[in-house]
Write a protein that holds these residues in place. Structure first.
Motif, PDB file in Angstrom:
ATOM      1  N   SER A  51     -50.039 -24.205 -17.581  1.00  0.00           N
ATOM      2  CA  SER A  51     -49.950 -25.586 -17.104  1.00  0.00           C
ATOM      3  C   SER A  51     -51.158 -26.090 -16.337  1.00  0.00           C
ATOM      4  O   SER A  51     -51.358 -27.304 -16.260  1.00  0.00           O
ATOM      5  CB  SER A  51     -48.694 -25.766 -16.249  1.00  0.00           C
ATOM      6  OG  SER A  51     -48.736 -24.913 -15.133  1.00  0.00           O
ATOM      7  N   VAL A  52     -51.963 -25.211 -15.761  1.00  0.00           N
ATOM      8  CA  VAL A  52     -53.134 -25.652 -14.995  1.00  0.00           C
ATOM      9  C   VAL A  52     -54.344 -24.821 -15.421  1.00  0.00           C
ATOM     10  O   VAL A  52     -54.276 -23.595 -15.455  1.00  0.00           O
ATOM     11  CB  VAL A  52     -52.929 -25.499 -13.472  1.00  0.00           C
ATOM     12  CG1 VAL A  52     -54.152 -25.995 -12.709  1.00  0.00           C
ATOM     13  CG2 VAL A  52     -51.689 -26.246 -13.009  1.00  0.00           C
ATOM     14  N   PHE A  53     -55.428 -25.508 -15.737  1.00  0.00           N
ATOM     15  CA  PHE A  53     -56.668 -24.870 -16.158  1.00  0.00           C
ATOM     16  C   PHE A  53     -57.810 -25.595 -15.458  1.00  0.00           C
ATOM     17  O   PHE A  53     -57.802 -26.823 -15.365  1.00  0.00           O
ATOM     18  CB  PHE A  53     -56.818 -24.986 -17.678  1.00  0.00           C
ATOM     19  CG  PHE A  53     -58.137 -24.505 -18.202  1.00  0.00           C
ATOM     20  CD1 PHE A  53     -58.365 -23.166 -18.417  1.00  0.00           C
ATOM     21  CD2 PHE A  53     -59.157 -25.402 -18.467  1.00  0.00           C
ATOM     22  CE1 PHE A  53     -59.586 -22.717 -18.895  1.00  0.00           C
ATOM     23  CE2 PHE A  53     -60.383 -24.973 -18.949  1.00  0.00           C
ATOM     24  CZ  PHE A  53     -60.592 -23.626 -19.160  1.00  0.00           C
ATOM     25  N   GLY A  54     -58.774 -24.844 -14.942  1.00  0.00           N
ATOM     26  CA  GLY A  54     -59.889 -25.502 -14.282  1.00  0.00           C
ATOM     27  C   GLY A  54     -61.158 -24.685 -14.372  1.00  0.00           C
ATOM     28  O   GLY A  54     -61.131 -23.465 -14.519  1.00  0.00           O
ATOM     29  N   TYR A  55     -62.297 -25.393 -14.298  1.00  0.00           N
ATOM     30  CA  TYR A  55     -63.596 -24.736 -14.378  1.00  0.00           C
ATOM     31  C   TYR A  55     -64.635 -25.546 -13.617  1.00  0.00           C
ATOM     32  O   TYR A  55     -64.445 -26.733 -13.349  1.00  0.00           O
ATOM     33  CB  TYR A  55     -64.016 -24.547 -15.840  1.00  0.00           C
ATOM     34  CG  TYR A  55     -64.189 -25.828 -16.621  1.00  0.00           C
ATOM     35  CD1 TYR A  55     -65.460 -26.382 -16.806  1.00  0.00           C
ATOM     36  CD2 TYR A  55     -63.107 -26.501 -17.159  1.00  0.00           C
ATOM     37  CE1 TYR A  55     -65.624 -27.570 -17.510  1.00  0.00           C
ATOM     38  CE2 TYR A  55     -63.266 -27.680 -17.855  1.00  0.00           C
ATOM     39  CZ  TYR A  55     -64.527 -28.209 -18.034  1.00  0.00           C
ATOM     40  OH  TYR A  55     -64.685 -29.387 -18.720  1.00  0.00           O
ATOM     41  N   THR A  56     -65.718 -24.874 -13.248  1.00  0.00           N
ATOM     42  CA  THR A  56     -66.838 -25.525 -12.579  1.00  0.00           C
ATOM     43  C   THR A  56     -68.114 -25.222 -13.359  1.00  0.00           C
ATOM     44  O   THR A  56     -68.181 -24.263 -14.120  1.00  0.00           O
ATOM     45  CB  THR A  56     -67.024 -25.018 -11.132  1.00  0.00           C
ATOM     46  OG1 THR A  56     -67.204 -23.597 -11.165  1.00  0.00           O
ATOM     47  CG2 THR A  56     -65.821 -25.358 -10.263  1.00  0.00           C
ATOM     48  N   ILE A  57     -69.119 -26.069 -13.142  1.00  0.00           N
ATOM     49  CA  ILE A  57     -70.451 -25.797 -13.683  1.00  0.00           C
ATOM     50  C   ILE A  57     -71.250 -25.111 -12.587  1.00  0.00           C
ATOM     51  O   ILE A  57     -71.349 -25.628 -11.472  1.00  0.00           O
ATOM     52  CB  ILE A  57     -71.153 -27.098 -14.138  1.00  0.00           C
ATOM     53  CG1 ILE A  57     -70.434 -27.681 -15.359  1.00  0.00           C
ATOM     54  CG2 ILE A  57     -72.625 -26.831 -14.446  1.00  0.00           C
ATOM     55  CD1 ILE A  57     -71.014 -28.997 -15.855  1.00  0.00           C
ATOM     56  N   THR A  58     -71.790 -23.937 -12.922  1.00  0.00           N
ATOM     57  CA  THR A  58     -72.567 -23.176 -11.936  1.00  0.00           C
ATOM     58  C   THR A  58     -74.071 -23.305 -12.152  1.00  0.00           C
ATOM     59  O   THR A  58     -74.851 -23.031 -11.246  1.00  0.00           O
ATOM     60  CB  THR A  58     -72.170 -21.691 -11.963  1.00  0.00           C
ATOM     61  OG1 THR A  58     -72.447 -21.157 -13.266  1.00  0.00           O
ATOM     62  CG2 THR A  58     -70.691 -21.523 -11.626  1.00  0.00           C
ATOM     63  N   PHE A  59     -74.469 -23.689 -13.369  1.00  0.00           N
ATOM     64  CA  PHE A  59     -75.879 -23.954 -13.672  1.00  0.00           C
ATOM     65  C   PHE A  59     -75.920 -25.015 -14.753  1.00  0.00           C
ATOM     66  O   PHE A  59     -75.109 -24.990 -15.685  1.00  0.00           O
ATOM     67  CB  PHE A  59     -76.601 -22.699 -14.176  1.00  0.00           C
ATOM     68  CG  PHE A  59     -78.007 -22.986 -14.650  1.00  0.00           C
ATOM     69  CD1 PHE A  59     -79.054 -23.042 -13.739  1.00  0.00           C
ATOM     70  CD2 PHE A  59     -78.272 -23.250 -15.985  1.00  0.00           C
ATOM     71  CE1 PHE A  59     -80.349 -23.334 -14.163  1.00  0.00           C
ATOM     72  CE2 PHE A  59     -79.559 -23.537 -16.427  1.00  0.00           C
ATOM     73  CZ  PHE A  59     -80.600 -23.587 -15.507  1.00  0.00           C
ATOM     74  N   ASN A  60     -76.864 -25.950 -14.643  1.00  0.00           N
ATOM     75  CA  ASN A  60     -76.926 -27.049 -15.593  1.00  0.00           C
ATOM     76  C   ASN A  60     -78.322 -27.644 -15.595  1.00  0.00           C
ATOM     77  O   ASN A  60     -78.770 -28.172 -14.584  1.00  0.00           O
ATOM     78  CB  ASN A  60     -75.884 -28.106 -15.192  1.00  0.00           C
ATOM     79  CG  ASN A  60     -76.074 -29.426 -15.901  1.00  0.00           C
ATOM     80  OD1 ASN A  60     -76.527 -29.485 -17.031  1.00  0.00           O
ATOM     81  ND2 ASN A  60     -75.731 -30.494 -15.218  1.00  0.00           N
ATOM     82  N   ASP A  61     -79.003 -27.540 -16.739  1.00  0.00           N
ATOM     83  CA  ASP A  61     -80.268 -28.264 -16.870  1.00  0.00           C
ATOM     84  C   ASP A  61     -80.214 -29.196 -18.088  1.00  0.00           C
ATOM     85  O   ASP A  61     -81.239 -29.644 -18.584  1.00  0.00           O
ATOM     86  CB  ASP A  61     -81.474 -27.320 -16.931  1.00  0.00           C
ATOM     87  CG  ASP A  61     -81.486 -26.416 -18.154  1.00  0.00           C
ATOM     88  OD1 ASP A  61     -80.636 -26.590 -19.057  1.00  0.00           O
ATOM     89  OD2 ASP A  61     -82.351 -25.534 -18.206  1.00  0.00           O
ATOM     90  N   ALA A  62     -78.978 -29.496 -18.562  1.00  0.00           N
ATOM     91  CA  ALA A  62     -78.813 -30.300 -19.768  1.00  0.00           C
ATOM     92  C   ALA A  62     -78.093 -31.628 -19.521  1.00  0.00           C
ATOM     93  O   ALA A  62     -78.348 -32.599 -20.213  1.00  0.00           O
ATOM     94  CB  ALA A  62     -78.036 -29.498 -20.807  1.00  0.00           C
ATOM     95  N   LEU A  63     -77.189 -31.650 -18.578  1.00  0.00           N
ATOM     96  CA  LEU A  63     -76.332 -32.823 -18.373  1.00  0.00           C
ATOM     97  C   LEU A  63     -76.708 -33.554 -17.087  1.00  0.00           C
ATOM     98  O   LEU A  63     -77.071 -32.922 -16.097  1.00  0.00           O
ATOM     99  CB  LEU A  63     -74.865 -32.396 -18.328  1.00  0.00           C
ATOM    100  CG  LEU A  63     -74.363 -31.625 -19.557  1.00  0.00           C
ATOM    101  CD1 LEU A  63     -72.949 -31.123 -19.328  1.00  0.00           C
ATOM    102  CD2 LEU A  63     -74.441 -32.491 -20.805  1.00  0.00           C
ATOM    103  N   PRO A  64     -76.560 -34.890 -17.073  1.00  0.00           N
ATOM    104  CA  PRO A  64     -77.015 -35.695 -15.931  1.00  0.00           C
ATOM    105  C   PRO A  64     -76.024 -35.723 -14.765  1.00  0.00           C
ATOM    106  O   PRO A  64     -75.531 -36.772 -14.375  1.00  0.00           O
ATOM    107  CB  PRO A  64     -77.207 -37.086 -16.550  1.00  0.00           C
ATOM    108  CG  PRO A  64     -76.155 -37.140 -17.625  1.00  0.00           C
ATOM    109  CD  PRO A  64     -76.094 -35.735 -18.184  1.00  0.00           C
ATOM    110  N   MET A  65     -75.735 -34.541 -14.218  1.00  0.00           N
ATOM    111  CA  MET A  65     -74.777 -34.459 -13.100  1.00  0.00           C
ATOM    112  C   MET A  65     -74.955 -33.151 -12.348  1.00  0.00           C
ATOM    113  O   MET A  65     -75.595 -32.222 -12.826  1.00  0.00           O
ATOM    114  CB  MET A  65     -73.356 -34.560 -13.627  1.00  0.00           C
ATOM    115  CG  MET A  65     -72.969 -33.428 -14.528  1.00  0.00           C
ATOM    116  SD  MET A  65     -71.306 -33.645 -15.144  1.00  0.00           S
ATOM    117  CE  MET A  65     -71.438 -32.857 -16.718  1.00  0.00           C
ATOM    118  N   GLU A  66     -74.337 -33.115 -11.173  1.00  0.00           N
ATOM    119  CA  GLU A  66     -74.264 -31.888 -10.378  1.00  0.00           C
ATOM    120  C   GLU A  66     -72.922 -31.872  -9.656  1.00  0.00           C
ATOM    121  O   GLU A  66     -72.189 -32.855  -9.669  1.00  0.00           O
ATOM    122  CB  GLU A  66     -75.449 -31.776  -9.407  1.00  0.00           C
ATOM    123  CG  GLU A  66     -75.731 -33.014  -8.617  1.00  0.00           C
ATOM    124  CD  GLU A  66     -77.098 -33.007  -7.939  1.00  0.00           C
ATOM    125  OE1 GLU A  66     -77.941 -32.173  -8.265  1.00  0.00           O
ATOM    126  OE2 GLU A  66     -77.284 -33.858  -7.064  1.00  0.00           O
TER     127      GLU A  66
END
Length: 138
Positions: free
Chosen positions: A71-86
């Protein structure tokens, strides 16, 4: 409240939607046009997937933070050089829909980087709809 949110009903049973989300290294099968490759280290909560974008823009590394009770699923971004966000964190909440299928709430919080909040919200909501559509049609 979430910065981006998609709420929709899928015809797919909740256990199957949850299983597709938890197939953390399989995101490239859901988004073959957007993802060149995806590798995953570990299984379940704490697993880390490394996504290479098909457009050559870079790499996104995500960590599964929660997967509970179909019923609940979650994730975070730990490294990103492709998408315009942090500072990205997403949560997907699943429940049995009246008459069958699954009610899905897919939301995230983040800080835009180099584009407007509205542009990023639209980009992410389109992404969530693409993921959910691919799960439903699988």
């Amino acid at each position: 409240p979430y910065d981006a949110l998609v709420e929709r009903k899928l015809s797919t049973p909740r256990s199957e939607v949850f299983a597709a989300l938890c197939d953390f290294g399989g995101i490239d099968r859901l988004l073959p046009d957007a993802i060149a490759s995806c590798s995953c280290e570990g299984q379940g909560v704490g697993s880390v997937r490394t996504i290479k974008m098909a457009d050559g823009s870079g790499t996104v590394v995500e960590r599964m933070e929660i997967a509970h009770d179909d019923s609940v699923f979650g994730y975070t971004i730990t490294f990103n050089d492709a998408l315009p966000m942090e500072n990205y964190c997403a949560t997907v909440i699943l429940s049995d829909a009246n008459g069958g299928g699954t009610d899905v709430s897919y939301g995230s919080n983040w800080d835009p980087k180099g584009i407007s909040e509205d542009e990023l919200r639209e980009m992410l909501e389109n992404l969530y709809n693409a993921i959910l559509g691919a799960i439903e049609s699988a």
